[in-house]
Design an enzyme around this catalytic site. Structure first.
Site, mmCIF file in Angstrom:
data_model
loop_
_atom_site.group_PDB
_atom_site.id
_atom_site.type_symbol
_atom_site.label_atom_id
_atom_site.label_comp_id
_atom_site.label_asym_id
_atom_site.label_seq_id
_atom_site.Cartn_x
_atom_site.Cartn_y
_atom_site.Cartn_z
ATOM 1 N N SER A 1 48.273 62.978 40.091
ATOM 2 C CA SER A 1 49.526 62.225 40.080
ATOM 3 C C SER A 1 49.356 60.827 40.657
ATOM 4 O O SER A 1 50.238 60.306 41.328
ATOM 5 C CB SER A 1 50.601 62.987 40.864
ATOM 6 O OG SER A 1 50.143 63.158 42.194
ATOM 7 N N ASN B 1 44.667 58.099 45.512
ATOM 8 C CA ASN B 1 44.136 56.791 45.907
ATOM 9 C C ASN B 1 45.072 55.642 45.561
ATOM 10 O O ASN B 1 45.066 54.611 46.228
ATOM 11 C CB ASN B 1 42.763 56.566 45.271
ATOM 12 C CG ASN B 1 41.696 57.369 45.991
ATOM 13 O OD1 ASN B 1 41.935 57.867 47.090
ATOM 14 N ND2 ASN B 1 40.542 57.512 45.380
ATOM 15 N N ALA C 1 46.131 51.823 47.575
ATOM 16 C CA ALA C 1 45.607 50.565 47.029
ATOM 17 C C ALA C 1 46.437 49.398 47.533
ATOM 18 O O ALA C 1 47.648 49.372 47.363
ATOM 19 C CB ALA C 1 45.619 50.618 45.508
ATOM 20 N N GLU D 1 40.921 37.302 44.070
ATOM 21 C CA GLU D 1 40.073 38.185 44.884
ATOM 22 C C GLU D 1 38.627 37.873 44.558
ATOM 23 O O GLU D 1 38.336 37.139 43.599
ATOM 24 C CB GLU D 1 40.423 39.654 44.615
ATOM 25 C CG GLU D 1 41.792 40.031 45.177
ATOM 26 C CD GLU D 1 42.173 41.485 44.984
ATOM 27 O OE1 GLU D 1 41.410 42.224 44.342
ATOM 28 O OE2 GLU D 1 43.246 41.873 45.471
ATOM 29 N N HIS E 1 33.479 49.505 49.851
ATOM 30 C CA HIS E 1 34.323 48.334 50.121
ATOM 31 C C HIS E 1 33.775 47.643 51.358
ATOM 32 O O HIS E 1 33.474 48.305 52.353
ATOM 33 C CB HIS E 1 35.774 48.784 50.348
ATOM 34 C CG HIS E 1 36.752 47.656 50.247
ATOM 35 N ND1 HIS E 1 36.821 46.646 51.176
ATOM 36 C CD2 HIS E 1 37.698 47.364 49.320
ATOM 37 C CE1 HIS E 1 37.782 45.796 50.823
ATOM 38 N NE2 HIS E 1 38.325 46.216 49.695
ATOM 39 N N ARG F 1 31.506 42.709 45.283
ATOM 40 C CA ARG F 1 31.661 43.656 46.379
ATOM 41 C C ARG F 1 30.356 44.308 46.854
ATOM 42 O O ARG F 1 30.133 44.473 48.040
ATOM 43 C CB ARG F 1 32.585 44.758 45.877
ATOM 44 C CG ARG F 1 33.534 45.255 46.883
ATOM 45 C CD ARG F 1 34.516 46.143 46.203
ATOM 46 N NE ARG F 1 35.817 45.521 46.224
ATOM 47 C CZ ARG F 1 36.919 46.135 45.807
ATOM 48 N NH1 ARG F 1 36.865 47.350 45.324
ATOM 49 N NH2 ARG F 1 38.069 45.529 45.877
ATOM 50 N N HIS G 1 34.384 53.586 48.717
ATOM 51 C CA HIS G 1 35.694 53.167 48.203
ATOM 52 C C HIS G 1 36.000 53.706 46.814
ATOM 53 O O HIS G 1 37.112 54.179 46.564
ATOM 54 C CB HIS G 1 35.729 51.639 48.189
ATOM 55 C CG HIS G 1 37.053 51.036 47.828
ATOM 56 N ND1 HIS G 1 38.208 51.322 48.512
ATOM 57 C CD2 HIS G 1 37.405 50.156 46.854
ATOM 58 C CE1 HIS G 1 39.216 50.641 47.977
ATOM 59 N NE2 HIS G 1 38.753 49.936 46.964
ATOM 60 N N GLU H 1 40.086 56.886 37.765
ATOM 61 C CA GLU H 1 38.816 56.894 38.498
ATOM 62 C C GLU H 1 37.912 58.075 38.153
ATOM 63 O O GLU H 1 36.696 57.976 38.226
ATOM 64 C CB GLU H 1 39.079 56.852 40.013
ATOM 65 C CG GLU H 1 37.796 56.626 40.811
ATOM 66 C CD GLU H 1 38.024 56.476 42.303
ATOM 67 O OE1 GLU H 1 39.191 56.326 42.730
ATOM 68 O OE2 GLU H 1 37.026 56.511 43.050
ATOM 69 N N ARG I 1 32.419 47.737 40.278
ATOM 70 C CA ARG I 1 33.750 47.398 39.756
ATOM 71 C C ARG I 1 34.262 46.073 40.313
ATOM 72 O O ARG I 1 34.176 45.825 41.518
ATOM 73 C CB ARG I 1 34.743 48.514 40.101
ATOM 74 C CG ARG I 1 36.163 48.185 39.680
ATOM 75 C CD ARG I 1 37.091 49.349 39.891
ATOM 76 N NE ARG I 1 37.234 49.739 41.274
ATOM 77 C CZ ARG I 1 38.011 49.133 42.149
ATOM 78 N NH1 ARG I 1 38.720 48.068 41.806
ATOM 79 N NH2 ARG I 1 38.099 49.581 43.391
ATOM 80 N N SER J 1 40.774 48.589 38.932
ATOM 81 C CA SER J 1 40.939 50.050 38.845
ATOM 82 C C SER J 1 42.371 50.454 38.508
ATOM 83 O O SER J 1 42.591 51.320 37.656
ATOM 84 C CB SER J 1 40.494 50.734 40.137
ATOM 85 O OG SER J 1 41.163 50.174 41.222
ATOM 86 N N LEU J 2 43.354 49.812 39.145
ATOM 87 C CA LEU J 2 44.743 50.135 38.782
ATOM 88 C C LEU J 2 44.964 49.769 37.317
ATOM 89 O O LEU J 2 45.620 50.497 36.565
ATOM 90 C CB LEU J 2 45.732 49.391 39.685
ATOM 91 C CG LEU J 2 45.742 49.797 41.174
ATOM 92 C CD1 LEU J 2 46.764 48.959 41.943
ATOM 93 C CD2 LEU J 2 46.038 51.273 41.374
HETATM 94 C C1 SIN Z 1 41.573 45.870 48.011
HETATM 95 O O1 SIN Z 1 42.744 45.578 48.223
HETATM 96 O O2 SIN Z 1 40.628 45.268 48.502
HETATM 97 C C2 SIN Z 1 41.280 47.015 47.100
HETATM 98 C C3 SIN Z 1 41.413 46.571 45.724
HETATM 99 C C4 SIN Z 1 40.443 47.273 44.841
HETATM 100 O O3 SIN Z 1 39.757 48.191 45.253
HETATM 101 O O4 SIN Z 1 40.325 46.850 43.696
#
Ligand code: SIN
Length: 482
Positions: free
Chosen positions: A10, A39, A43, A110, A222, A269, A329, A354, A365, A370-371
């Site tokens: 979910s 997860n 986020a 980011e 992460h 990352r 992560h 995921e 990634r 991911s979202l």
């Molecule tokens: C984050 O806010 O750093 C996580 C975002 C992500 O894992 O894409």
């Protein structure tokens, strides 16, 4: 009774699939604990999207560069080309992202993105807000505390699943279509940023059924979680903080990540995580996230949850720097699917989010993809399954239903040893001999009379080890240092 759809999980992928399945279909969503034990709920940063048509190619390029071109380029193209329409569809349905002073969507930046293209909600609670919205609009039945322990699979057809409804009771649910959206593998590692409900069990079931897991050596760490808290799940310091000006520094405020990559804190990352790990080990110095570029009022407004969480931990942001370390992560690897989100070799079984490996993330990634993947590929899975309109007859499932023991007394000790071993030997920097020794130890654990859930977790851990041993050269998140 036979459901039209069974959805396992979910989080964003499962709930968005549920949103898109017509209301007149009979749908059951199984979640392992409560619906927010996923997860998505944790986020922070946001959801990436190609801002407009001109941004599709740059978004694709950024995704491929972060993924070290190990990605399936077609999958990346599908992700990016569908991104804005899927986001707009959610906005039309009522989801609210943060806006700027002009009332336009506020895109932020980011690491490893060449431009601002990340949407956020309630500042730094993007996942939680999307999740809350999807729960509110969910038109279908959700069953909590339903822990899946088997998939009913025969001759390329999935008939549904078996689940524990308490410590011992096991039930079976039949469905014409099954969608796995159960998330990654977080609890296999000692330190992680995941919901504690996420432990890779469904991936283990897939292995048992002879279904392929792909890219399982590709595990993402992460770079910036708060160091020194007691729990396995570590508080995240979102990538968006660095995207908007936070710096990684040592005790003397040296921004040492530039010694490792020209983009410093904004490098992909895997590079930043390795830099922190290596620098701390070599110099024995503490590593921190510093927020000196932020004004207090602006910081509190933009990152209200991080501000409040860190205050509870005793830090006054943005004035104090916070000790950080990387933590597990995200699993880039998972259940192998085709571009329609169908599990390879299966007629009516889908994997999204995921738990799946469409190949979209490659070896590392890109932040906030991911979202987006959950949103885009849930739509694809629903569209494909509606088009195929596959139906099962439960009498065609001829296997006997097994009776499993959920937990055994020895599980706790083995679980802890597994998590420690995975963290120490199968994490940011890997060594072939250590990988091989860890695999031997996992095989020993598998010979013990462990409970069903730990058995499945061990199978998944074993697949990570085997994939890591098979990849002899470093690539993205898989870094070998013999
Ligand atoms: C984050 O806010 O750093 C996580 C975002 C992500 O894992 O894409």
């Amino acid at each position: 009774m036979i459901y039209d759809y069974l959805i396992i999980g979910s989080g964003i992928a499962g709930l968005n699939a549920a949103r898109l399945i017509p209301k007149d279909k009979k749908v059951l969503i199984l979640c392992k604990k409560s619906p927010w034990e996923c997860n998505t709920f944790w986020a922070q940063g946001g959801v990436a999207t190609a801002v407009d048509k001109t941004d599709i190619e740059p978004h694709i390029q950024d995704t491929l560069i972060a993924g070290v071109h190990h990605n399936n380029e077609q999958a990346v193209r599908i992700l990016s080309e569908n991104s804005r329409a899927c986001i707009d569809d959610l906005i039309t349905a009522g989801l609210q992202f943060d806006k700027n002073a002009k009332g336009e969507l506020a895109f932020t930046k980011e690491a490893a993105h060449c431009r601002s293209r990340i949407l956020h909600a309630d500042g730094d609670a993007t996942g939680r807000m999307i999740h809350l919205f999807l729960l509110q609009v969910c038109p279908h039945e959700i069953m909590t505390n339903a822990v899946v322990c088997d998939l009913l699979i025969e001759n390329g057809v999935c008939y549904g699943a078996q689940y524990f409804s308490d410590e011992t009771t096991q039930k079976v649910v039949y469905a014409h279509n099954t969608i796995i959206a159960s998330g990654g593998i977080g609890s296999i590692y000692k330190y992680h940023t995941n919901s504690t409900a996420i432990a890779g069990e469904i991936q283990g079931i897939c292995l048992e059924k002879g279904l392929e897991l792909k890219d399982m050596e590709m595990m993402q760490f992460h770079p910036t979680v708060v160091k020194g808290t007691h729990f396995a799940r570590k508080p995240l310091l979102s990538e968006a903080l660095r995207g908007e000006g936070a710096h990684i520094v040592d005790e003397e405020n040296k921004r040492f990540v530039f010694d490792y990559h020209k983009d410093g804190e904004l490098a992909p990352r895997d590079v930043v995580s390795r830099a922190i790990f290596d620098y701390a080990k070599k110099t024995k110095k503490g590593v921190f996230l510093s927020f000196e570029n932020f004004e207090k009022a602006e910081f509190k407004k933009r990152f209200p949850n991080i501000y409040a969480n860190l205050k509870e931990l005793g830090f006054e942001l943005p004035f104090e720097k916070v000790p950080i370390s990387p933590a597990f992560h995200y699993a880039m690897g998972g259940i192998a699917t085709n571009l329609d989100a169908q599990v390879l070799g299966m007629k009516n079984l889908y994997a999204i989010g995921e738990c799946a490996c469409t190949g979209v993330h490659g070896a590392n990634r890109l932040a906030s993809n991911s979202l987006l993947e959950g949103i885009v590929f849930s739509k694809i899975a629903v569209e494909k399954s509606l088009a195929i309109n596959f139906t099962i007859e439960s009498k065609n499932y001829t296997q006997s239903i097994k009776h499993f023991i959920r937990n055994q007394e020895i599980d706790k000790e083995i679980k802890n040893r597994l998590r420690k071993m995975m963290w120490e030997h199968v994490a940011i920097m890997r060594n072939e001999e250590e990988l091989k020794n860890t695999l031997i130890q996992i095989d020993t654990f598998l010979k013990e009379e462990v409970g069903r859930l730990l058995f499945l977790r061990l199978l998944t851990a074993k697949s990570i080890l085997k994939a890591a041993i098979n990849r002899k050269e470093s690539l993205g998140a898989h870094y070998i240092k013999n």
